[in-house]
Motif scaffolding. Sequence first.
Motif, PDB file in Angstrom:
ATOM      1  N   GLU A   1       0.836  -1.196   0.000  1.00 33.75           N
ATOM      2  CA  GLU A   1       0.000   0.000   0.000  1.00 33.75           C
ATOM      3  C   GLU A   1       0.876   1.252   0.000  1.00 33.75           C
ATOM      4  OE1 GLU A   1      -3.598   0.021  -0.037  1.00 33.75           O
ATOM      5  OE2 GLU A   1      -3.017  -1.999  -0.686  1.00 33.75           O
ATOM      6  N   ARG A   2       2.011   1.176   0.678  1.00 33.25           N
ATOM      7  CA  ARG A   2       2.936   2.311   0.684  1.00 33.25           C
ATOM      8  C   ARG A   2       3.465   2.579  -0.724  1.00 33.25           C
ATOM      9  NH1 ARG A   2       8.198   3.285   4.611  1.00 33.25           N
ATOM     10  NH2 ARG A   2       9.216   4.853   3.316  1.00 33.25           N
ATOM     11  N   ASP A   3       3.808   1.510  -1.454  1.00 33.30           N
ATOM     12  CA  ASP A   3       4.274   1.663  -2.832  1.00 33.30           C
ATOM     13  C   ASP A   3       3.224   2.395  -3.673  1.00 33.30           C
ATOM     14  OD1 ASP A   3       6.581   0.170  -2.271  1.00 33.30           O
ATOM     15  OD2 ASP A   3       5.670  -1.717  -2.891  1.00 33.30           O
ATOM     16  N   ILE A   4       1.971   1.990  -3.509  1.00 35.39           N
ATOM     17  CA  ILE A   4       0.871   2.566  -4.281  1.00 35.39           C
ATOM     18  C   ILE A   4       0.699   4.043  -3.954  1.00 35.39           C
ATOM     19  CG2 ILE A   4      -1.626   2.491  -4.650  1.00 35.39           C
ATOM     20  CD1 ILE A   4      -1.448  -0.560  -4.080  1.00 35.39           C
TER      21      ILE A   4
ATOM     22  N   GLU B   1      -5.753   6.893  -9.789  1.00 34.69           N
ATOM     23  CA  GLU B   1      -6.377   6.174  -8.680  1.00 34.69           C
ATOM     24  C   GLU B   1      -5.457   5.055  -8.207  1.00 34.69           C
ATOM     25  OE1 GLU B   1      -9.611   3.203  -9.970  1.00 34.69           O
ATOM     26  OE2 GLU B   1      -9.695   4.762 -11.515  1.00 34.69           O
ATOM     27  N   ALA B   2      -5.779   4.481  -7.054  1.00 33.61           N
ATOM     28  CA  ALA B   2      -4.893   3.481  -6.455  1.00 33.61           C
ATOM     29  C   ALA B   2      -4.670   2.284  -7.380  1.00 33.61           C
ATOM     30  CB  ALA B   2      -5.464   3.021  -5.115  1.00 33.61           C
ATOM     31  N   ALA B   3      -5.754   1.768  -7.990  1.00 29.46           N
ATOM     32  CA  ALA B   3      -5.598   0.628  -8.899  1.00 29.46           C
ATOM     33  C   ALA B   3      -4.717   0.994 -10.081  1.00 29.46           C
ATOM     34  CB  ALA B   3      -6.970   0.156  -9.383  1.00 29.46           C
ATOM     35  N   GLY B   4      -4.834   2.242 -10.544  1.00 25.39           N
ATOM     36  CA  GLY B   4      -4.025   2.685 -11.670  1.00 25.39           C
ATOM     37  C   GLY B   4      -2.558   2.831 -11.338  1.00 25.39           C
ATOM     38  N   ALA B   5      -2.238   2.977 -10.056  1.00 24.27           N
ATOM     39  CA  ALA B   5      -0.846   3.142  -9.631  1.00 24.27           C
ATOM     40  C   ALA B   5      -0.155   1.821  -9.344  1.00 24.27           C
ATOM     41  CB  ALA B   5      -0.788   4.027  -8.383  1.00 24.27           C
ATOM     42  N   VAL B   6      -0.900   0.720  -9.372  1.00 28.00           N
ATOM     43  CA  VAL B   6      -0.325  -0.580  -9.024  1.00 28.00           C
ATOM     44  C   VAL B   6       0.786  -0.972  -9.999  1.00 28.00           C
ATOM     45  CG1 VAL B   6      -0.823  -3.058  -8.888  1.00 28.00           C
ATOM     46  CG2 VAL B   6      -2.365  -1.426  -7.812  1.00 28.00           C
ATOM     47  N   SER B   7       0.570  -0.776 -11.296  1.00 28.45           N
ATOM     48  CA  SER B   7       1.602  -1.131 -12.276  1.00 28.45           C
ATOM     49  C   SER B   7       2.828  -0.235 -12.125  1.00 28.45           C
ATOM     50  CB  SER B   7       1.047  -1.031 -13.695  1.00 28.45           C
ATOM     51  OG  SER B   7       0.539   0.265 -13.944  1.00 28.45           O
ATOM     52  N   LEU B   8       2.618   1.024 -11.758  1.00 29.78           N
ATOM     53  CA  LEU B   8       3.739   1.940 -11.534  1.00 29.78           C
ATOM     54  C   LEU B   8       4.543   1.513 -10.306  1.00 29.78           C
ATOM     55  CD1 LEU B   8       1.744   5.260 -12.030  1.00 29.78           C
ATOM     56  CD2 LEU B   8       3.287   4.202 -13.692  1.00 29.78           C
ATOM     57  N   ALA B   9       3.828   1.097  -9.266  1.00 34.49           N
ATOM     58  CA  ALA B   9       4.488   0.674  -8.028  1.00 34.49           C
ATOM     59  C   ALA B   9       5.353  -0.558  -8.243  1.00 34.49           C
ATOM     60  CB  ALA B   9       3.441   0.402  -6.950  1.00 34.49           C
ATOM     61  N   ALA B  10       5.014  -1.352  -9.252  1.00 40.44           N
ATOM     62  CA  ALA B  10       5.776  -2.581  -9.516  1.00 40.44           C
ATOM     63  C   ALA B  10       7.127  -2.311 -10.154  1.00 40.44           C
ATOM     64  CB  ALA B  10       4.953  -3.509 -10.426  1.00 40.44           C
ATOM     65  N   LEU B  11       7.306  -1.133 -10.750  1.00 38.77           N
ATOM     66  CA  LEU B  11       8.512  -0.862 -11.525  1.00 38.77           C
ATOM     67  C   LEU B  11       9.787  -1.004 -10.710  1.00 38.77           C
ATOM     68  CD1 LEU B  11       7.321   2.226 -13.624  1.00 38.77           C
ATOM     69  CD2 LEU B  11       7.557  -0.150 -14.384  1.00 38.77           C
ATOM     70  N   GLU B  12       9.793  -0.462  -9.484  1.00 41.56           N
ATOM     71  CA  GLU B  12      11.017  -0.502  -8.686  1.00 41.56           C
ATOM     72  C   GLU B  12      11.363  -1.913  -8.214  1.00 41.56           C
ATOM     73  OE1 GLU B  12      10.869   1.131  -4.683  1.00 41.56           O
ATOM     74  OE2 GLU B  12       8.702   1.370  -4.896  1.00 41.56           O
ATOM     75  N   HIS B  13      10.395  -2.831  -8.312  1.00 39.81           N
ATOM     76  CA  HIS B  13      10.631  -4.201  -7.856  1.00 39.81           C
ATOM     77  C   HIS B  13      10.992  -5.170  -8.988  1.00 39.81           C
ATOM     78  CE1 HIS B  13       9.146  -2.958  -3.986  1.00 39.81           C
ATOM     79  NE2 HIS B  13       7.964  -2.638  -4.485  1.00 39.81           N
ATOM     80  N   LEU B  14      10.906  -4.721 -10.228  1.00 42.09           N
ATOM     81  CA  LEU B  14      11.096  -5.639 -11.346  1.00 42.09           C
ATOM     82  C   LEU B  14      12.459  -6.326 -11.321  1.00 42.09           C
ATOM     83  CD1 LEU B  14       9.415  -3.765 -14.338  1.00 42.09           C
ATOM     84  CD2 LEU B  14       8.606  -5.791 -13.144  1.00 42.09           C
ATOM     85  N   SER B  15      13.508  -5.533 -11.177  1.00 43.98           N
ATOM     86  CA  SER B  15      14.852  -6.109 -11.217  1.00 43.98           C
ATOM     87  C   SER B  15      15.095  -7.077 -10.069  1.00 43.98           C
ATOM     88  CB  SER B  15      15.902  -4.994 -11.178  1.00 43.98           C
ATOM     89  OG  SER B  15      15.787  -4.169 -12.306  1.00 43.98           O
ATOM     90  N   LEU B  16      14.472  -6.815  -8.915  1.00 46.30           N
ATOM     91  CA  LEU B  16      14.702  -7.633  -7.730  1.00 46.30           C
ATOM     92  C   LEU B  16      13.801  -8.859  -7.674  1.00 46.30           C
ATOM     93  CD1 LEU B  16      15.016  -4.791  -5.075  1.00 46.30           C
ATOM     94  CD2 LEU B  16      16.858  -6.077  -6.139  1.00 46.30           C
ATOM     95  N   ARG B  17      12.526  -8.697  -8.053  1.00 50.56           N
ATOM     96  CA  ARG B  17      11.549  -9.764  -7.838  1.00 50.56           C
ATOM     97  C   ARG B  17      11.150 -10.532  -9.085  1.00 50.56           C
ATOM     98  NH1 ARG B  17       6.922  -7.011  -4.072  1.00 50.56           N
ATOM     99  NH2 ARG B  17       8.252  -5.731  -2.758  1.00 50.56           N
ATOM    100  N   SER B  18      11.299  -9.912 -10.256  1.00 50.61           N
ATOM    101  CA  SER B  18      10.815 -10.558 -11.463  1.00 50.61           C
ATOM    102  C   SER B  18      11.879 -11.466 -12.071  1.00 50.61           C
ATOM    103  CB  SER B  18      10.375  -9.515 -12.495  1.00 50.61           C
ATOM    104  OG  SER B  18       9.946 -10.139 -13.678  1.00 50.61           O
TER     105      SER B  18
END
Length: 421
Positions: free
Chosen positions: A267-270, A286-303
């Motif tokens: 939720e903090r990421d969002i 909106e919050a749902a619209g920010a979910v894909s943006l919030a994922a960007l910083e995690h791509l290199s680490l988690r994906s």
Amino acid sequence: MKQEDVVKALQHDHAAELKKAAERLKGTARHTRIMPSPVLSEATGHEILLKPENLQVTGSFKIRGAYNKIASLSEEELAKGIVTASAGNHAQGVAYAARERHAKATIVMPESTPPLKVDATKSYGANVVLHGNLFDDAAEYASELSQRDGLVYVHPFDDYEVLCGQGTIGLEILEDVPNVTDVVVPLGGGGLGAGVALAIKTFKPEVRVIGATPEGSPAFKNSFAAGTVVPADKVVTSAEGVAVGHPGDLTFAILNEYLDDLITVSERDINEMILLMMEKHKLVVEAAGAVSLAALEHLSLRSRVFAQAKGKHVIVPIISGGNIDTVTIGAVIQKGMIARGRIMNFEVELPDTPGQLVKVAQVLADARANVIELNHDQFKASGHYTDSVSLGVTVETNGPDHIAQVLKALKAAGFDPKRIY
């Protein structure tokens, strides 16, 4: 959806149906323009290009699927009337499309739906019924109305025509960004993700499609792990647009085959991304619209697949919508500023003598901390007979380092501040 209906849908000529959807949507849905994001590109080390569906008609991508579905109905079906369930954006899409096709629409929305989305849906001429706490409760009641009154049920995501409409976003991305390597899409019921994945993998299968979902909405994560649809026991997230407890059967089948990876965000990421979009791009998200943006910083680490692909990526995150009410956005901005160290609240006990408040104010002024709010309260002191007073202060700061400097300056001046947030 019944398994035989899922199999039948998967046997369609996807390329032809996606192109047909694009033709139907001409003149109705906007071809939203790609927007470069220098701030996110610098933060991630990759080229980030935004797909701003928050600037779409009705403020969300949902108009695409809703209109494509309703445009595919016969005059006889339209005469029966339309019913659907939605947490807001699909509701507006269906209401808009029904008005355009001169059909009556009944929209069942969860009681927790923000008033902004309820009022917007009503403004398109639809009959709105509030029922249940979650989307799934509303969907069950909408299904009952469909059977009882003979209405045509337009499912918000588990429908082939609906997801093909959403898939036109993927077609536009491939047209506008021919060198795209990754598309990041938020997942709720899966209609947007399935439609985009179907389009991308049909026309350019080497492009990776990565899903993003809040930690508090675990249905898709659990379903992928199990290899079958598994409803979530509980859904707790501010992103009501992706707060779905039961993924679609058809959308799961498509995503299970075509989705390359899944990222979960906090939720903090969002909240931080909603704030960043307002500050850096002047976009309301909106919050749902920010979910894909919030994922960007995690791509290199988690994906997993992202890490395996070498070189610089060209990533297109889809901003699914911008329908957020003013009360919610105010709270989100405050949370985002707190998370980024832009606001700090502390309490300090002072001797109940003249001039003490001035001393604190001078320390804060010297430290360049802008005071937002003060609460001078004799009754909050640790003891009622100690001749002391509790001072609560909220200040605007420039980040965690600045907060540390402010607290250090207060202590150096003889105060004992206790940080609240």
